[in-house]
Write an enzyme that holds these catalytic residues in place. Sequence first.
Site, PDB file in Angstrom:
ATOM      1  N   ARG A   1      -3.584   1.922  -8.336  1.00  0.00           N
ATOM      2  CA  ARG A   1      -2.276   2.502  -8.618  1.00  0.00           C
ATOM      3  C   ARG A   1      -1.743   1.822  -9.872  1.00  0.00           C
ATOM      4  O   ARG A   1      -1.883   0.614 -10.036  1.00  0.00           O
ATOM      5  CB  ARG A   1      -1.347   2.233  -7.434  1.00  0.00           C
ATOM      6  CG  ARG A   1      -0.039   2.965  -7.512  1.00  0.00           C
ATOM      7  CD  ARG A   1       0.867   2.633  -6.349  1.00  0.00           C
ATOM      8  NE  ARG A   1       1.672   1.459  -6.609  1.00  0.00           N
ATOM      9  CZ  ARG A   1       2.805   1.167  -5.984  1.00  0.00           C
ATOM     10  NH1 ARG A   1       3.260   1.974  -5.043  1.00  0.00           N
ATOM     11  NH2 ARG A   1       3.487   0.085  -6.266  1.00  0.00           N
TER      12      ARG A   1
ATOM     13  N   TYR B   1      10.883  -0.806  -9.608  1.00  0.00           N
ATOM     14  CA  TYR B   1       9.958  -0.817  -8.479  1.00  0.00           C
ATOM     15  C   TYR B   1       8.498  -1.036  -8.920  1.00  0.00           C
ATOM     16  O   TYR B   1       8.048  -0.457  -9.899  1.00  0.00           O
ATOM     17  CB  TYR B   1      10.043   0.532  -7.737  1.00  0.00           C
ATOM     18  CG  TYR B   1       8.919   0.701  -6.756  1.00  0.00           C
ATOM     19  CD1 TYR B   1       8.938   0.014  -5.556  1.00  0.00           C
ATOM     20  CD2 TYR B   1       7.813   1.481  -7.073  1.00  0.00           C
ATOM     21  CE1 TYR B   1       7.877   0.105  -4.672  1.00  0.00           C
ATOM     22  CE2 TYR B   1       6.759   1.592  -6.190  1.00  0.00           C
ATOM     23  CZ  TYR B   1       6.798   0.897  -4.998  1.00  0.00           C
ATOM     24  OH  TYR B   1       5.747   0.983  -4.135  1.00  0.00           O
TER      25      TYR B   1
ATOM     26  N   ASP C   1       3.199   6.023  -8.335  1.00  0.00           N
ATOM     27  CA  ASP C   1       4.270   6.230  -7.360  1.00  0.00           C
ATOM     28  C   ASP C   1       5.597   6.455  -8.094  1.00  0.00           C
ATOM     29  O   ASP C   1       6.101   5.561  -8.774  1.00  0.00           O
ATOM     30  CB  ASP C   1       4.371   4.987  -6.463  1.00  0.00           C
ATOM     31  CG  ASP C   1       5.246   5.211  -5.235  1.00  0.00           C
ATOM     32  OD1 ASP C   1       5.978   6.211  -5.212  1.00  0.00           O
ATOM     33  OD2 ASP C   1       5.188   4.377  -4.308  1.00  0.00           O
TER      34      ASP C   1
ATOM     35  N   HIS D   1       8.359   6.986  -6.514  1.00  0.00           N
ATOM     36  CA  HIS D   1       9.320   6.340  -5.616  1.00  0.00           C
ATOM     37  C   HIS D   1      10.655   7.088  -5.539  1.00  0.00           C
ATOM     38  O   HIS D   1      11.731   6.488  -5.679  1.00  0.00           O
ATOM     39  CB  HIS D   1       9.506   4.865  -6.003  1.00  0.00           C
ATOM     40  CG  HIS D   1       9.501   3.967  -4.803  1.00  0.00           C
ATOM     41  ND1 HIS D   1      10.645   3.449  -4.270  1.00  0.00           N
ATOM     42  CD2 HIS D   1       8.495   3.526  -4.022  1.00  0.00           C
ATOM     43  CE1 HIS D   1      10.341   2.707  -3.210  1.00  0.00           C
ATOM     44  NE2 HIS D   1       9.038   2.747  -3.029  1.00  0.00           N
TER      45      HIS D   1
ATOM     46  N   GLU E   1       2.790  10.251  -6.429  1.00  0.00           N
ATOM     47  CA  GLU E   1       3.374  10.039  -5.102  1.00  0.00           C
ATOM     48  C   GLU E   1       4.900  10.102  -5.143  1.00  0.00           C
ATOM     49  O   GLU E   1       5.512   9.627  -6.110  1.00  0.00           O
ATOM     50  CB  GLU E   1       2.926   8.656  -4.625  1.00  0.00           C
ATOM     51  CG  GLU E   1       3.579   8.204  -3.344  1.00  0.00           C
ATOM     52  CD  GLU E   1       3.226   6.759  -3.001  1.00  0.00           C
ATOM     53  OE1 GLU E   1       2.275   6.208  -3.589  1.00  0.00           O
ATOM     54  OE2 GLU E   1       3.929   6.176  -2.164  1.00  0.00           O
TER      55      GLU E   1
ATOM     56  N   GLU F   1       5.698   8.591   2.990  1.00  0.00           N
ATOM     57  CA  GLU F   1       5.709   7.249   3.589  1.00  0.00           C
ATOM     58  C   GLU F   1       6.982   7.020   4.405  1.00  0.00           C
ATOM     59  O   GLU F   1       6.989   6.173   5.282  1.00  0.00           O
ATOM     60  CB  GLU F   1       5.528   6.163   2.526  1.00  0.00           C
ATOM     61  CG  GLU F   1       6.679   6.048   1.551  1.00  0.00           C
ATOM     62  CD  GLU F   1       6.423   5.022   0.457  1.00  0.00           C
ATOM     63  OE1 GLU F   1       5.277   4.907  -0.010  1.00  0.00           O
ATOM     64  OE2 GLU F   1       7.385   4.340   0.068  1.00  0.00           O
TER      65      GLU F   1
ATOM     66  N   ARG G   1       1.119  10.830   3.303  1.00  0.00           N
ATOM     67  CA  ARG G   1       1.295   9.393   3.102  1.00  0.00           C
ATOM     68  C   ARG G   1       1.781   8.651   4.345  1.00  0.00           C
ATOM     69  O   ARG G   1       2.103   7.466   4.290  1.00  0.00           O
ATOM     70  CB  ARG G   1       2.316   9.174   1.967  1.00  0.00           C
ATOM     71  CG  ARG G   1       1.775   9.448   0.596  1.00  0.00           C
ATOM     72  CD  ARG G   1       0.861   8.335   0.138  1.00  0.00           C
ATOM     73  NE  ARG G   1       1.581   7.138  -0.229  1.00  0.00           N
ATOM     74  CZ  ARG G   1       1.143   5.903  -0.011  1.00  0.00           C
ATOM     75  NH1 ARG G   1      -0.008   5.688   0.586  1.00  0.00           N
ATOM     76  NH2 ARG G   1       1.855   4.864  -0.394  1.00  0.00           N
TER      77      ARG G   1
ATOM     78  N   HIS H   1      -0.109   5.140   4.160  1.00  0.00           N
ATOM     79  CA  HIS H   1       0.702   4.069   3.562  1.00  0.00           C
ATOM     80  C   HIS H   1       0.166   2.711   4.029  1.00  0.00           C
ATOM     81  O   HIS H   1      -0.027   2.512   5.216  1.00  0.00           O
ATOM     82  CB  HIS H   1       2.131   4.279   4.076  1.00  0.00           C
ATOM     83  CG  HIS H   1       3.192   3.556   3.353  1.00  0.00           C
ATOM     84  ND1 HIS H   1       4.356   3.148   3.966  1.00  0.00           N
ATOM     85  CD2 HIS H   1       3.297   3.178   2.068  1.00  0.00           C
ATOM     86  CE1 HIS H   1       5.128   2.553   3.087  1.00  0.00           C
ATOM     87  NE2 HIS H   1       4.522   2.560   1.926  1.00  0.00           N
TER      88      HIS H   1
ATOM     89  N   ASP I   1       4.404  -4.374   4.106  1.00  0.00           N
ATOM     90  CA  ASP I   1       5.283  -4.300   5.278  1.00  0.00           C
ATOM     91  C   ASP I   1       4.639  -3.572   6.456  1.00  0.00           C
ATOM     92  O   ASP I   1       5.222  -3.547   7.549  1.00  0.00           O
ATOM     93  CB  ASP I   1       6.660  -3.703   4.936  1.00  0.00           C
ATOM     94  CG  ASP I   1       6.621  -2.445   4.100  1.00  0.00           C
ATOM     95  OD1 ASP I   1       6.287  -2.530   2.899  1.00  0.00           O
ATOM     96  OD2 ASP I   1       6.932  -1.380   4.640  1.00  0.00           O
TER      97      ASP I   1
ATOM     98  N   GLU J   1      -4.252   3.068   1.070  1.00  0.00           N
ATOM     99  CA  GLU J   1      -3.546   2.052   0.274  1.00  0.00           C
ATOM    100  C   GLU J   1      -3.839   0.668   0.866  1.00  0.00           C
ATOM    101  O   GLU J   1      -3.836   0.499   2.088  1.00  0.00           O
ATOM    102  CB  GLU J   1      -2.041   2.327   0.311  1.00  0.00           C
ATOM    103  CG  GLU J   1      -1.228   1.370  -0.545  1.00  0.00           C
ATOM    104  CD  GLU J   1       0.270   1.682  -0.498  1.00  0.00           C
ATOM    105  OE1 GLU J   1       0.724   2.334   0.464  1.00  0.00           O
ATOM    106  OE2 GLU J   1       0.979   1.266  -1.423  1.00  0.00           O
TER     107      GLU J   1
ATOM    108  N   TRP K   1      16.190   4.595  -4.588  1.00  0.00           N
ATOM    109  CA  TRP K   1      15.323   3.461  -4.954  1.00  0.00           C
ATOM    110  C   TRP K   1      13.875   3.791  -4.637  1.00  0.00           C
ATOM    111  O   TRP K   1      13.583   4.358  -3.630  1.00  0.00           O
ATOM    112  CB  TRP K   1      15.726   2.193  -4.172  1.00  0.00           C
ATOM    113  CG  TRP K   1      14.852   1.053  -4.580  1.00  0.00           C
ATOM    114  CD1 TRP K   1      14.934   0.303  -5.711  1.00  0.00           C
ATOM    115  CD2 TRP K   1      13.729   0.547  -3.845  1.00  0.00           C
ATOM    116  NE1 TRP K   1      13.939  -0.649  -5.755  1.00  0.00           N
ATOM    117  CE2 TRP K   1      13.177  -0.507  -4.612  1.00  0.00           C
ATOM    118  CE3 TRP K   1      13.118   0.885  -2.633  1.00  0.00           C
ATOM    119  CZ2 TRP K   1      12.045  -1.236  -4.203  1.00  0.00           C
ATOM    120  CZ3 TRP K   1      12.021   0.182  -2.233  1.00  0.00           C
ATOM    121  CH2 TRP K   1      11.491  -0.864  -3.004  1.00  0.00           C
TER     122      TRP K   1
END
Length: 412
Positions: free
Chosen positions: A147, A159, A220, A222, A246, A272, A293, A322, A326, A349, A412
Amino acid sequence: MRIDKAEVIVTSPDRNFVTLKITTEDGITGLGDATLNGRELAVVAYLSEHVAPLLIGADASRIEDTWQFLYRGAYWRRGPVTMASIAAVDMALWDIKGKAAGMPVYQLLGGASRKGLLAYGHASGKDIPELFDSVNQHLDEGFRAVRIQSGVPGLHAIYGIASQSDDVGGGESRYDHEPARRGSKPVEEDWDTESYLRYIPTVFEAVRNEFGPALPLLHDGHHRMTPIQAAQLGKSLEPYHLFWLEDCTPAENQEALRLVRQHTTTPLAIGEVFNTIWDFKDLIREQLIDYVRGAVTHMGGITALKKTLDYAAMYQVSSGMHGPTDVSPVGMAAALHLGLAIHNFGIQEYMTHGSRTNQVFEQSFAWNEGLLHPGNKPGLGVELNVDEAGKYPYERAYLPYNRLADGTVHDW
Ligand code: KDG
Ligand code: MG
């Protein structure tokens, strides 16, 4: 196989993780990931106050029935907190079923459809030289897909840039990028879509010139663009032949993708932040996306995501699960078992976890020439080291948020 205990364990080895541990009367344990970045304790409360008491005495072998009971029985359906909680129970029950059968979960899902899962890593840089270093580092580590995220001239903190994450602080152990920050308030980042739209095609041109036409490249967006801006970006990136673009628009406005799709052949990935098959249904049926995703952790578990991906298969839409930091090692293991088994796997990912996380979660996955494999231990193949986990209590942390130059809050 009655359930004897259901414990919710919160640990913060490099970042916060919420794990459900279910133990049966005959001593088999199963783990499930319920981590919801920046809102972890909401899931802890949902699980410990409302779900765990329902599990005691229930039959651990009834995975589908337990899913339906927790989903339909709550009356209040969907949403990230509910679905992360249900996901944790579902993963833990698949883990237990695998251990009881003496088989890895992917065998229970139909067996391996491939040797391993093509994984992409996060290459990023504040500028082009730093980005090239990061791509080279990923290639050295064996990645066969990357990515690409880049700083944008004039913007201070955006980001996906690993080096910038170091500047912003948080934890000694460096992730590829970890957007959540420990502290009592979220960090503010800045954003300007026009600057981004002007700059990003030049980044992809530079990367293609340096690394050639064959390396799969992802990007991405985002959730930051309007539909027409996303259409412009998709079109301007066509010469660089992306694997996917994405989250080009905010995910709630599903009709946006109809407009984007009319204007560009750049493949699209989204979802995601989706929680259920209902979020994906129309996008799949209308063939507005190419990759799903959703994460096992946020889509209600293996049971629910497998149904979504089976539906997607009818429309030649593939998985792109995803896998940021996290998603805990338990959630990642669930993704690897599912991805190994389904036919319509696309890409996985893979943001590597920090060393403390890897000590808390003892894992058995393998990384070989750019492919991930969940390993052959019975169940999911991850065990929680409770003593290690106990060393790292929860710490409040938030994802950043965006403001435009005039002070307006932006996606965001
Ligand atoms: O918790 C939010 C992160 O998981 C997200 O920002 C990462 O967009 C992301 C990605 O594609 O990994
Ligand atoms: Mg993303």
